[in-house]
Design a protein around this motif. Sequence first.
Motif, PDB file in Angstrom:
ATOM      1  N   LYS A   1      11.626  86.211  15.422  1.00 11.77           N
ATOM      2  CA  LYS A   1      11.567  87.220  16.488  1.00 11.77           C
ATOM      3  C   LYS A   1      12.786  87.150  17.406  1.00 11.77           C
ATOM      4  CE  LYS A   1       6.497  87.096  16.547  1.00 11.77           C
ATOM      5  NZ  LYS A   1       6.384  86.135  15.437  1.00 11.77           N
ATOM      6  N   ASP A   2      13.699  86.218  17.130  1.00 12.05           N
ATOM      7  CA  ASP A   2      14.888  86.114  17.967  1.00 12.05           C
ATOM      8  C   ASP A   2      16.100  85.757  17.109  1.00 12.05           C
ATOM      9  OD1 ASP A   2      15.159  83.238  17.638  1.00 12.05           O
ATOM     10  OD2 ASP A   2      13.545  82.962  19.079  1.00 12.05           O
ATOM     11  N   PHE A   3      17.272  85.635  17.741  1.00 17.54           N
ATOM     12  CA  PHE A   3      18.512  85.385  17.014  1.00 17.54           C
ATOM     13  C   PHE A   3      19.110  84.008  17.352  1.00 17.54           C
ATOM     14  CE2 PHE A   3      17.935  89.778  16.257  1.00 17.54           C
ATOM     15  CZ  PHE A   3      18.670  90.100  15.125  1.00 17.54           C
ATOM     16  N   PHE A   4      18.272  83.102  17.885  1.00 19.78           N
ATOM     17  CA  PHE A   4      18.748  81.750  18.151  1.00 19.78           C
ATOM     18  C   PHE A   4      18.816  80.954  16.847  1.00 19.78           C
ATOM     19  CE2 PHE A   4      16.586  82.893  22.222  1.00 19.78           C
ATOM     20  CZ  PHE A   4      17.735  82.984  22.980  1.00 19.78           C
ATOM     21  N   GLU A   5      19.648  79.918  16.826  1.00 21.17           N
ATOM     22  CA  GLU A   5      19.895  79.185  15.591  1.00 21.17           C
ATOM     23  C   GLU A   5      18.604  78.595  15.020  1.00 21.17           C
ATOM     24  OE1 GLU A   5      23.252  76.252  13.666  1.00 21.17           O
ATOM     25  OE2 GLU A   5      22.969  76.207  15.828  1.00 21.17           O
ATOM     26  N   VAL A   6      18.469  78.698  13.711  1.00 24.08           N
ATOM     27  CA  VAL A   6      17.269  78.244  13.006  1.00 24.08           C
ATOM     28  C   VAL A   6      17.250  76.731  12.858  1.00 24.08           C
ATOM     29  CG1 VAL A   6      16.113  78.238  10.756  1.00 24.08           C
ATOM     30  CG2 VAL A   6      16.869  80.397  11.775  1.00 24.08           C
ATOM     31  N   SER A   7      18.319  76.161  12.313  1.00 21.99           N
ATOM     32  CA  SER A   7      18.369  74.718  12.079  1.00 21.99           C
ATOM     33  C   SER A   7      18.701  73.981  13.373  1.00 21.99           C
ATOM     34  CB  SER A   7      19.416  74.387  11.018  1.00 21.99           C
ATOM     35  OG  SER A   7      19.562  72.985  10.879  1.00 21.99           O
ATOM     36  N   LEU A   8      17.943  72.927  13.651  1.00 22.57           N
ATOM     37  CA  LEU A   8      18.162  72.160  14.883  1.00 22.57           C
ATOM     38  C   LEU A   8      19.263  71.119  14.735  1.00 22.57           C
ATOM     39  CD1 LEU A   8      14.418  71.629  15.886  1.00 22.57           C
ATOM     40  CD2 LEU A   8      16.032  73.313  16.803  1.00 22.57           C
ATOM     41  N   GLY A   9      19.685  70.862  13.502  1.00 25.54           N
ATOM     42  CA  GLY A   9      20.726  69.862  13.291  1.00 25.54           C
ATOM     43  C   GLY A   9      20.168  68.451  13.359  1.00 25.54           C
ATOM     44  N   PHE A  10      20.911  67.507  12.807  1.00 27.65           N
ATOM     45  CA  PHE A  10      20.484  66.108  12.801  1.00 27.65           C
ATOM     46  C   PHE A  10      20.487  65.516  14.205  1.00 27.65           C
ATOM     47  CE2 PHE A  10      21.821  65.217   8.179  1.00 27.65           C
ATOM     48  CZ  PHE A  10      20.503  65.088   7.760  1.00 27.65           C
ATOM     49  N   THR A  11      19.487  64.693  14.496  1.00 19.85           N
ATOM     50  CA  THR A  11      19.556  63.792  15.648  1.00 19.85           C
ATOM     51  C   THR A  11      20.418  62.597  15.223  1.00 19.85           C
ATOM     52  OG1 THR A  11      17.630  62.514  14.948  1.00 19.85           O
ATOM     53  CG2 THR A  11      17.222  64.450  16.349  1.00 19.85           C
ATOM     54  N   ASP A  12      20.786  61.753  16.180  1.00 15.01           N
ATOM     55  CA  ASP A  12      21.572  60.564  15.845  1.00 15.01           C
ATOM     56  C   ASP A  12      20.838  59.696  14.832  1.00 15.01           C
ATOM     57  OD1 ASP A  12      23.506  61.369  17.639  1.00 15.01           O
ATOM     58  OD2 ASP A  12      22.823  60.051  19.255  1.00 15.01           O
ATOM     59  N   LYS A  13      19.558  59.460  15.056  1.00 11.27           N
ATOM     60  CA  LYS A  13      18.778  58.597  14.174  1.00 11.27           C
ATOM     61  C   LYS A  13      18.729  59.172  12.756  1.00 11.27           C
ATOM     62  CE  LYS A  13      14.340  56.185  13.808  1.00 11.27           C
ATOM     63  NZ  LYS A  13      13.037  55.913  14.476  1.00 11.27           N
ATOM     64  N   GLU A  14      18.493  60.479  12.655  1.00  3.73           N
ATOM     65  CA  GLU A  14      18.416  61.126  11.344  1.00  3.73           C
ATOM     66  C   GLU A  14      19.750  61.036  10.614  1.00  3.73           C
ATOM     67  OE1 GLU A  14      15.079  64.526  12.589  1.00  3.73           O
ATOM     68  OE2 GLU A  14      17.225  64.964  12.666  1.00  3.73           O
ATOM     69  N   ALA A  15      20.837  61.265  11.345  1.00  2.12           N
ATOM     70  CA  ALA A  15      22.167  61.222  10.728  1.00  2.12           C
ATOM     71  C   ALA A  15      22.482  59.821  10.210  1.00  2.12           C
ATOM     72  CB  ALA A  15      23.227  61.666  11.730  1.00  2.12           C
ATOM     73  N   PHE A  16      22.166  58.795  10.987  1.00  2.69           N
ATOM     74  CA  PHE A  16      22.448  57.420  10.563  1.00  2.69           C
ATOM     75  C   PHE A  16      21.628  57.053   9.324  1.00  2.69           C
ATOM     76  CE2 PHE A  16      23.308  56.433  15.322  1.00  2.69           C
ATOM     77  CZ  PHE A  16      24.528  57.084  15.227  1.00  2.69           C
ATOM     78  N   LEU A  17      20.353  57.454   9.317  1.00  6.60           N
ATOM     79  CA  LEU A  17      19.497  57.163   8.167  1.00  6.60           C
ATOM     80  C   LEU A  17      20.005  57.846   6.904  1.00  6.60           C
ATOM     81  CD1 LEU A  17      15.905  57.411   9.728  1.00  6.60           C
ATOM     82  CD2 LEU A  17      17.019  55.361   8.843  1.00  6.60           C
ATOM     83  N   GLU A  18      20.410  59.088   7.040  1.00 10.95           N
ATOM     84  CA  GLU A  18      20.904  59.824   5.874  1.00 10.95           C
ATOM     85  C   GLU A  18      22.251  59.275   5.421  1.00 10.95           C
ATOM     86  OE1 GLU A  18      20.870  62.626   2.749  1.00 10.95           O
ATOM     87  OE2 GLU A  18      19.333  61.678   4.002  1.00 10.95           O
ATOM     88  N   ALA A  19      23.117  58.907   6.359  1.00  7.06           N
ATOM     89  CA  ALA A  19      24.424  58.361   6.000  1.00  7.06           C
ATOM     90  C   ALA A  19      24.279  57.059   5.221  1.00  7.06           C
ATOM     91  CB  ALA A  19      25.257  58.135   7.260  1.00  7.06           C
ATOM     92  N   GLU A  20      23.250  56.277   5.526  1.00  9.35           N
ATOM     93  CA  GLU A  20      23.038  55.007   4.832  1.00  9.35           C
ATOM     94  C   GLU A  20      22.713  55.206   3.354  1.00  9.35           C
ATOM     95  OE1 GLU A  20      21.494  51.867   8.223  1.00  9.35           O
ATOM     96  OE2 GLU A  20      20.001  53.127   7.228  1.00  9.35           O
TER      97      GLU A  20
END
Length: 447
Positions: free
Chosen positions: A34-53
């Motif tokens: 119903k709006d045009f704001f971004e859909v994906s919230l992007g990685f949090t720091d914790k999520e990014a570190f876990l995925e990078a590992e």
Amino acid sequence: MSEREIYLEVQKNLKPSKRDRLSPLDRASDVRNKDFFEVSLGFTDKEAFLEAERCLNCKNPTCIEGCPVSINIPEFIMAVKYGKIEEAKKVIDHSHAFPCITGRVCPQETQCESVCVLQKLGKPVNIGKLERYVGDKSRLNKKETKYNIPEFKYSVGIVGSGPASMSLSYDLLNHGVKPVIYEAFDICGGVLNYGIPEFRLPREVIDFELNELLNRGMEVHYGSIVGKSISIDELLERHEFVFIGSGAGLPKLPNIPGIQNNIVLTANEFLTRINLLHANVDGYRTPLPKAENVAVIGGGNVAMDAARCAKRLYKNTEIFYRRGEEHLSARIEEIEHAKEEGIKINTNYNPVQILEDGIVFDVNGEKVARNFDLVIFAIGTSPNKLMSFKQNMIETLNGLIVTDQNLKTSRDRVYAGGDIVTGAATVIKAMEMGKIAAESIIKELGV
């Protein structure tokens, strides 16, 4: 703890090789549609570190080979793993300067991620979202920088300001060559601005990347229609080289009865009215067709963008594609988002006639009529006809400029790249071509 936090703790306690592939959360589908704001919230720091590992830091990193601009992917991901975000950004900058953009719109699933070693297990590293994470962290933490703009000895006249031109400009600036853009619109970015909705690529992201180039000395002449208000000959008098990156913005329509009916609109016009002229925002006078039921014809990213915009503006939206779903050319993520947002995708529906109140389809050999108030075609584009390439001694084939492997055209000192050479393609492919042209120009200038 929330359900997400519990899940992340479980993943953290597993060996990286046993973990799930992590993706950022998306905004709720019944809210975002119903709006045009971004859909994906992007990685949090914790999520990014876990995925990078999860990255194996392979000795033979096939992911680099799968990247059109050859980012050293393992190196930037290792930097993320140890929380060295600026170091990760420097690694990416060595190949290109726009991770906030490519991390959002690049089809990593068919490029770097498709050749990730972990793909054999069906769980490639989420390279694209990690790239976006690095870009966003760097962008949001960046302090205002005052650049010392040099006295440029050489300059390149650049037709259009899309991804190929942005990539070219970045590399030229790195070698002390002035990029001078000639842009027909009153805003830079090309298809990034007029073609991609904000819920996929926020304008503040594009503006940040462009402002970095402008602050370093890129010059822009707005309202300059090369071929009309200024000629190639004049550009060659002003600059050492010319690069044509004017894209492929002329929409295609099928040759079927009724195609001239008033209910027909092209995706290019529909998206431009929204993305560039703010037709979706109260207070702007840009008109949109009045309708309740909308049909979007096509199966690529543009069709998904048009349908998802229409879903936000009209009562009902459906997509119709002439082949099976396995042949849809749109990114898997965009197809999934469209479905989540309540858009039905009809496959094996080939339009054969437009009526005043709908469409007639050929469905497996049978004629099927459906009622719609608005029909949006997203079936491809071709180069605009504003410039006579033949008159400018620039060889073309099927309307596209012919170049050699260095992107030189048949005319001396004139290069070309992006969709004007390939036809409609990806943002990252255009950026790759900008890099190739820059390398050749820099070599010819000896800088």
